[in-house]
Each structure stands twice: as C-alpha cells, then as structure tokens.
Design a protein around this motif. Structure first.
Motif, PDB file in Angstrom:
ATOM      1  N   GLU A 142      -6.300   3.202  -6.220  1.00 46.73           N
ATOM      2  CA  GLU A 142      -4.874   3.130  -6.534  1.00 46.73           C
ATOM      3  C   GLU A 142      -4.339   4.523  -6.907  1.00 46.73           C
ATOM      4  O   GLU A 142      -3.271   4.929  -6.486  1.00 46.73           O
ATOM      5  N   HIS A 150      -5.266   0.961   1.837  1.00 46.32           N
ATOM      6  CA  HIS A 150      -5.077   2.327   1.349  1.00 46.32           C
ATOM      7  C   HIS A 150      -4.160   3.146   2.238  1.00 46.32           C
ATOM      8  O   HIS A 150      -3.417   3.983   1.749  1.00 46.32           O
ATOM      9  N   MET A 151      -4.224   2.950   3.551  1.00 51.61           N
ATOM     10  CA  MET A 151      -3.414   3.713   4.514  1.00 51.61           C
ATOM     11  C   MET A 151      -3.473   5.200   4.163  1.00 51.61           C
ATOM     12  O   MET A 151      -2.462   5.838   3.906  1.00 51.61           O
ATOM     13  N   THR A 204      -4.808   6.831  -3.472  1.00 50.12           N
ATOM     14  CA  THR A 204      -4.078   6.511  -2.238  1.00 50.12           C
ATOM     15  C   THR A 204      -2.736   5.834  -2.497  1.00 50.12           C
ATOM     16  O   THR A 204      -1.912   5.771  -1.598  1.00 50.12           O
ATOM     17  N   GLY A 205      -2.549   5.284  -3.693  1.00 56.21           N
ATOM     18  CA  GLY A 205      -1.301   4.570  -3.983  1.00 56.21           C
ATOM     19  C   GLY A 205      -1.395   3.086  -3.713  1.00 56.21           C
ATOM     20  O   GLY A 205      -0.432   2.365  -3.933  1.00 56.21           O
ATOM     21  N   GLY A 206      -2.531   2.615  -3.220  1.00 54.68           N
ATOM     22  CA  GLY A 206      -2.702   1.184  -2.951  1.00 54.68           C
ATOM     23  C   GLY A 206      -4.080   0.732  -3.379  1.00 54.68           C
ATOM     24  O   GLY A 206      -5.036   1.511  -3.337  1.00 54.68           O
ATOM     25  N   PHE A 213      -1.078   3.339  12.708  1.00 47.86           N
ATOM     26  CA  PHE A 213      -2.168   3.546  11.754  1.00 47.86           C
ATOM     27  C   PHE A 213      -2.055   2.605  10.547  1.00 47.86           C
ATOM     28  O   PHE A 213      -3.027   2.343   9.860  1.00 47.86           O
ATOM     29  N   THR A 214      -0.835   2.074  10.287  1.00 50.67           N
ATOM     30  CA  THR A 214      -0.700   1.162   9.154  1.00 50.67           C
ATOM     31  C   THR A 214      -1.211  -0.240   9.473  1.00 50.67           C
ATOM     32  O   THR A 214      -1.331  -1.071   8.581  1.00 50.67           O
ATOM     33  N   PHE A 245      -5.485   9.706   7.902  1.00 53.03           N
ATOM     34  CA  PHE A 245      -4.414   9.836   8.882  1.00 53.03           C
ATOM     35  C   PHE A 245      -4.894  10.813   9.952  1.00 53.03           C
ATOM     36  O   PHE A 245      -5.638  11.734   9.632  1.00 53.03           O
ATOM     37  N   VAL A 300       1.817   7.032  15.110  1.00 52.41           N
ATOM     38  CA  VAL A 300       2.067   7.143  13.671  1.00 52.41           C
ATOM     39  C   VAL A 300       2.286   5.760  13.059  1.00 52.41           C
ATOM     40  O   VAL A 300       1.782   5.456  11.980  1.00 52.41           O
ATOM     41  N   ARG A 320      -3.658  11.749   3.599  1.00 49.88           N
ATOM     42  CA  ARG A 320      -2.235  11.854   3.259  1.00 49.88           C
ATOM     43  C   ARG A 320      -1.961  12.496   1.905  1.00 49.88           C
ATOM     44  O   ARG A 320      -0.861  12.951   1.672  1.00 49.88           O
ATOM     45  N   ARG A 321      -2.939  12.462   0.997  1.00 46.38           N
ATOM     46  CA  ARG A 321      -2.703  13.040  -0.329  1.00 46.38           C
ATOM     47  C   ARG A 321      -3.919  13.826  -0.776  1.00 46.38           C
ATOM     48  O   ARG A 321      -5.046  13.515  -0.391  1.00 46.38           O
TER      49      ARG A 321
END
Lengths: 136, 371
Positions: free
Chosen positions: B144, B153-154, B147-149, B62-63, B157, B59, B162-163
């Motif tokens: 953005e 993007h991370m 993914t929030g970035g 992955f970042t 998963f 976990v 993730r979203r």
C-alpha cells in the motif's frame, strides 16, 4: 506403529499466543493510518486545471466526464470544463493523474464514501491545492 | 466401473463453497464418500482478459492484467511490462529491475501466506488462516505504501516502475522479514509438523514425475516430485542471475510434499529479499520516458516471456501489428493444466473431504483459465 510425539505436542505451542497482545485494532474507535501515496478519491486543483480532457481520454473505463463547474476557477481553462469521476466505473489505476499536464488532478488518501443516493457516486473532485488541504 | 457410476450421487463442490479456490466448481460423482468421477467447470467469471487487452492501448491495457490472478497480480504485471519492453526495445535501469524483483518476491511471500490459510482451513485447522491472513496483511501494508494499492498494485509499467521507494521503506521491509522468520518457526510447529496435517496430507494427491513432464505441470507440483526447475534459475530475468538462492524440492509428490516445498520457498524468498535490500542502488531512473498513450505503438513483431509466480511458471505471448493496440496476447498460467488435466485425475478414488485440500495444493486460480 511409532507415535509422532512432536506432531502431537508441537501444535500445543499455539496456547502461548493467548498471552500475546492482540494484533487487531478496535475499528472505528481506532482507525488505521492510510499512507500518503494511497490511491483513494480524486482531488483537483481547479485553479490550475486547464480542462484539456487528457484524463478523460486515457481512462479505459470511461469513468471520467468533462462537465461545466458552477463558477469559473481558471481563466486559462479554455474548454471551461473540469473532470467528474463515476466511482461506479473507476478502478483507481491513477492513469488520469499520470497524464495530467498541469498536474492538477491527484489521488487523495481518503478512500471511504457512504451515501444512500447513487447519483452522489458521480463525484466532482473537490478543489484542493495539495493532498489534505481543501480550498473553500 | 459402469456399475459404480450408475449408483453414484452427484454433487457440486463450488462455486459457492469455502473450500473452492475461486469462481469455479467441481462436479463430483460419489459412491459413499469416495469420488468416482470429477469434472471441473469454469465459466462463472465472464471476463475474457485477452480480448479486453486487445481492445485497449498498451498504456490502458496494463491495468487489466493484474486482475488475471487476484492473490498474485505482480507476475502478470511483470510479464506484460517485459513483453512490451521486448517488443519496443525499452531498456530499464538497474534500480527499476531491483525494485521489480523485490516486488515479485514480496508478492510471493504474500501469496504463500494466503495459500497457507487456505490449505490449513481446508482440513479444519481454523487457527492458521486467522494468523496467516494477518501476516499477509503486514506485507499488503508495505504494498500500500509502495504502490498505493493493497491488492491490485498496477506498479510495474513498461519502462520501469511507477513510483520510487518511499523514505525508509527498505528498513521497514527488513523488519518485516525478521518478523516473518520468527513466524515461519511458529507455523512449522503448529501447521507443517502438526500430526493432523501430516495424517491428512501424506500419501494424498500423488503426482509422479512422468506425468509432470508429459502434461507440463509447473511450480510446486513439479518440484514436489523431485524435478528441480524454476524459471528464475533456468531463464533468469530482472536481477535473479545476481542473487543467490536455492530451488527447494521434495520427492514424494503428495500434498504434504508440495506444502513443504512452499514453506522452503518462503525462506528462499526472505533470503532473496535480504540480498536485494543490501544491493538496491540508491540512484537510477525508475521509469524511462515513454510516448503518450495514443503514440505508444507496438512494432509488428511478437515475443514470449516467462515469470516464476508463486504457483509456477506464468507465460505471456504478445504480438503487435504496428498500431497502438496489442494484436494478440495469450496467457499461460499454471491453473489450466492443474485444474483440468491434473485435478480431475487426482480426485478419482479419493475422499470427498480431501477435495478442498488437494485443490488448494495445486495453486489453481480460475481467472487464469477464463482468460
């Protein structure tokens, strides 16, 4: 040798863009809208945080310390500690918020911070109930 | 040859140089303006991604993988997620597969725009980088939101993504594709058909098909000399077997041929994304239930996965040993062979002013070498 007429003339079409509206914004007078799901600074609902340290454990950069807050916010917080983030180490991966059992730790869409004191980058997430709403 | 080398002067192209493709340098022996010997140097990054991954749980790891290539992190995320899924037997939903395919194609477009800026900037066409970096930013805006970035993007998963898609996201993507289609016509006029680019790029940095096969060059280097191969067609993954697209090829093998391949690939990516927008399922789990990070263990087994990145085939070998950590991960991107075996050879007897242009056309990303 034949002259490439198209190759000479077609780049001149760029002149047309002189009459287009600029695509840039006049920052800081106009600020860019940051979407709601942006991975910015942490916020924590201290009234529901149970101090379990799951966020500290999953953080691969050791950016999270569990520290005692000034006052007790949640009687169910058995450890009495809440997370503090070191923004010199955080990579904003959001794993800490994914593993938070009471879902109290979140990432806000605020992402700018300037300070002359480096200690202020050890950031205690403010007490928020939800993104954009601060609890005094 | 020996006499030539005695009279040469030595200069370093990079690591602090706007024409270098990242944290690396090329040591050049020059006779006048002509390069007589080129030697690639890496070692400015001090990362060692493979070892970093081995020290973390699945976990946590992955970042890290997205940092293996800054301009295009998503093929790395996809490879990592798919390798873990292969090892653990995780099945992901059709919706998650579509979203991942969409993210890969969005990333391909964003990477191509960044490449276009570098390629044009390397020959002094200063307007194109201004435009292409701006156009890339519109795609980063969508990243953005999703993914929030913007850059890392991370997002992909093990077990899905993730979203979920934000409200109205596909319509905004469709609008952006309309805009990109118009922009590619503008880039055609100002860059690809530009006589300055043609004069500089045609006949420079020629690679032949035999060398490609012998040294396993990939991506536009391979397709630029007529070899019609693409991982998306040859070893389909995610939803690529259900999507209709072509593999663009050119036959000349020079810098200009590689540029035309990239331009045609952008059009193919737009075609793929339009199909994904139509076919995207409205229902479906986006992320399978996975164990907590200390209990997420990889079986004692190994796997090999490949993804077609915007610069060529990107491969991961991953082995587990029954613990929560990855026993071994090996990354094989296009950069190592392109920066050493190919670039050093292509630069010999070329001109100093062609170094940045040739390097940009090969799709080199130094973190992949210092993995």
């Amino acid at each position: 040798m034949a002259i490439d007429v198209k190759g000479v003339l077609s780049p001149l079409s760029a002149i047309g863009t002189l009459f287009e509206h600029p695509k840039t914004i006049t920052y800081p007078a106009v600020k860019k809208d940051i979407p709601l799901g942006y991975r910015g600074f942490h916020i924590n609902n201290l009234e529901t945080c149970i101090g379990c340290a799951s966020c500290e454990e999953v953080c691969m950069n050791d950016a999270i310390d569990m520290v005692h807050p000034d006052i007790e916010y949640n009687i169910k917080n058995t450890s009495g500690c809440v997370p503090r983030i070191d923004y010199g180490r955080c990579c904003w991966c959001s794993l800490c918020t994914d593993v938070c059992p009471p879902d109290s730790l979140k990432l806000d869409n605020i992402c700018t911070h300037a300070d002359s004191n480096p200690d202020n980058f050890l950031y205690m997430p403010k007490n928020h109930k939800s993104i954009g709403e601060e609890v005094s | 040859m020996k006499n030539d080398l005695e009279n040469t002067i030595k200069i370093f192209h990079g690591p602090q140089h706007p024409g270098i493709t990242g944290n690396m340098s090329v040591e050049l022996d020059l006779l006048g303006e002509t390069i007589k010997r080129a030697q690639t140097h890496v070692g400015y990054l001090h990362r060692g991604f493979e070892k970093l991954v081995e020290r973390r749980t699945v976990v946590q790891a992955f970042t890290i993988v997205c940092r293996i290539c800054v301009p295009e992190p998503d093929p790395n995320e996809e490879n990592f997620a798919r390798a873990v899924e292969n090892l653990t037997g995780l099945e992901i939903s059709e919706k998650a597969k579509y979203i991942r395919t969409m993210v890969l194609e969005m990333q391909r477009l964003a990477t191509m725009f960044l490449w276009m800026g570098g390629q044009a900037g390397s020959i002094g066409l200063g307007l194109i980088p201004q435009w292409s970096v701006c156009d890339r930013d519109y795609m980063l805006d969508l990243f953005e939101e999703l993914t929030g970035g913007r850059v890392y993007h991370m997002y992909a998963f093990p077990g899905g993504v993730r979203r979920d898609l934000p409200e109205g996201f596909l319509s905004r993507l469709s609008d952006l594709l309309d805009y990109y289609e118009k922009r590619i016509i503008v880039y055609n006029n100002t860059f690809f058909d530009n006589i300055i680019f043609k004069k500089r790029a045609i006949g420079v940095g020629i690679v032949n098909a035999d060398d490609v096969i012998k040294n396993a060059y990939v991506g536009q280097v391979m397709r630029g000399c007529g070899i019609k191969k693409d991982v998306r067609k040859d070893m389909p993954y995610l939803m690529y077997d259900k999507l209709d697209f072509d593999i663009p090829v050119q036959s000349d093998g020079d810098v200009y041929a590689r540029a035309l391949v990239r331009r045609d690939e952008m059009l193919q990516s737009i075609k793929i994304l339009r199909q994904i927008i139509k076919q995207m399922p409205s229902e479906g789990d986006i992320l399978q239930k996975i164990p907590k990070h200390r209990k997420f263990k990889l079986p004692a087994d190994d796997t090999y996965v490949q993804t077609e990145s915007a610069r060529g085939a990107m491969s991961y070998y991953m082995a587990g040993d029954g613990s929560e950590k990855i026993r071994r991960m090996q990354v094989r991107g296009p950069s190592l062979v392109h920066a050493y075996t190919l670039l050093e050879k292509l630069l010999v007897d070329s001109q100093l002013s062609d170094v940045a242009m040739t390097m940009n056309s090969l799709g080199i990303c130094p973190p992949e070498i210092e993995r």
